[in-house]
Design a protein around this motif. Structure first.
Motif, PDB file in Angstrom:
ATOM      1  N   ALA A   1       0.824  -1.208   0.000  1.00 48.41           N
ATOM      2  CA  ALA A   1       0.000   0.000   0.000  1.00 48.41           C
ATOM      3  C   ALA A   1       0.860   1.262   0.000  1.00 48.41           C
ATOM      4  O   ALA A   1       0.582   2.219  -0.730  1.00 48.41           O
ATOM      5  CB  ALA A   1      -0.930  -0.001   1.203  1.00 48.41           C
ATOM      6  N   VAL A   2       1.916   1.247   0.785  1.00 42.64           N
ATOM      7  CA  VAL A   2       2.807   2.409   0.866  1.00 42.64           C
ATOM      8  C   VAL A   2       3.520   2.630  -0.468  1.00 42.64           C
ATOM      9  O   VAL A   2       3.635   3.766  -0.940  1.00 42.64           O
ATOM     10  CB  VAL A   2       3.808   2.227   2.029  1.00 42.64           C
ATOM     11  N   GLN A   3       3.983   1.562  -1.105  1.00 44.29           N
ATOM     12  CA  GLN A   3       4.641   1.709  -2.413  1.00 44.29           C
ATOM     13  C   GLN A   3       3.664   2.244  -3.452  1.00 44.29           C
ATOM     14  O   GLN A   3       4.048   3.065  -4.293  1.00 44.29           O
ATOM     15  CB  GLN A   3       5.233   0.377  -2.851  1.00 44.29           C
ATOM     16  N   ASP A   4       2.407   1.830  -3.405  1.00 52.13           N
ATOM     17  CA  ASP A   4       1.395   2.372  -4.312  1.00 52.13           C
ATOM     18  C   ASP A   4       1.193   3.866  -4.085  1.00 52.13           C
ATOM     19  O   ASP A   4       1.078   4.634  -5.031  1.00 52.13           O
ATOM     20  CB  ASP A   4       0.063   1.628  -4.150  1.00 52.13           C
ATOM     21  N   ILE A   5       1.171   4.281  -2.830  1.00 54.44           N
ATOM     22  CA  ILE A   5       1.024   5.701  -2.504  1.00 54.44           C
ATOM     23  C   ILE A   5       2.212   6.486  -3.042  1.00 54.44           C
ATOM     24  O   ILE A   5       2.053   7.549  -3.646  1.00 54.44           O
ATOM     25  CB  ILE A   5       0.877   5.897  -0.980  1.00 54.44           C
TER      26      ILE A   5
END
Length: 167
Positions: A139-143
Motif C-alpha cells: 500500500a505504501v509503495q502504491d502511494i
C-alpha cells in the motif's frame, strides 16, 4: 485505543510523534519528556510495559521495544492488548526494515514523511487497521508511486501563469 505512537532515540529526541487524542503542544512536549524519563530509568531486563496514569490518565500504559538507538513506543488504554502492541511494534519495525533496507535512525530522520505514511497504513485514528507487513509495504509503495506521478503532472510555475483569467 492507541493514544499515541512515538519513536525516540536513546537521548530523548523524538523522531516520530503521532497523538491520536487531542493534546496541546505543551502537553505533548510534557508527555514526551515524561515518557523518556520513565523509559530511560528502566533496566534493560525489565518488561516492556509501563503504567502511565500520570501522563494520559487512568488505565493507560506504555508498550515499548528498544532497538539499537531507538525506542518504539505505543501509548494504549486498557482496551488494547499489551502483547498485541508488541506484535504491532514488530510489524512496524519489519516494514521499516523492508522499506529502508535495515532501517536506522537517520532513515527515520530524513524520511519522516515516508515513516508517517507507513504508520498511517498500520494505525488510523488510534485503531489498528493492518498487521500484515507485506500488505502495508504494498500500500505504501502504491502511494509513493502516485505521489511521483502527481509530481510529474504538476504544471511548472511558468505554466500556472498561463491559466490566469485575462481582465
Amino acid at each position: 485505543m492507541i493514544l499515541a505512537a512515538l519513536v525516540m532515540n536513546t537521548q530523548g529526541k523524538p523522531r516520530i510523534t503521532k497523538f491520536y487524542v487531542p493534546l496541546g503542544v505543551e502537553k505533548q512536549q510534557e508527555a514526551i519528556r515524561t515518557i523518556y524519563s520513565a523509559l530511560s530509568q528502566r533496566p534493560e531486563d525489565s518488561c516492556s510495559f509501563v503504567e502511565t496514569e500520570n501522563i494520559f490518565g487512568p488505565d493507560t500504559k506504555l508498550v515499548y521495544k528498544h532497538f539499537a538507538t531507538l525506542y518504539f513506543i505505543f501509548v494504549i488504554d486498557s482496551s488494547e492488548s499489551e502483547l498485541g502492541m508488541l506484535d504491532l511494534i514488530q510489524v512496524f519495525v519489519e516494514t521499516l526494515d523492508r522499506c529502508f533496507k535495515n532501517v536506522c535512525e537517520l532513515d527515520i530522520v530524513y524520511n519522516f514523511n515516508k515513516v508517517h505514511t507507513i504508520l498511517d497504513e498500520i494505525v488510523m485514528g488510534g485503531q489498528v487497521v493492518e498487521t500484515n507487513s507485506a500488505e502495508v509495504l504494498k500500500a505504501v509503495q502504491d502511494i509513493w508511486k502516485l505521489e511521483r506521478v502527481g509530481d510529474l503532472n504538476v504544471p511548472s510555475v511558468r505554466g500556472i501563469g498561463s491559466y490566469r483569467s485575462k481582465s
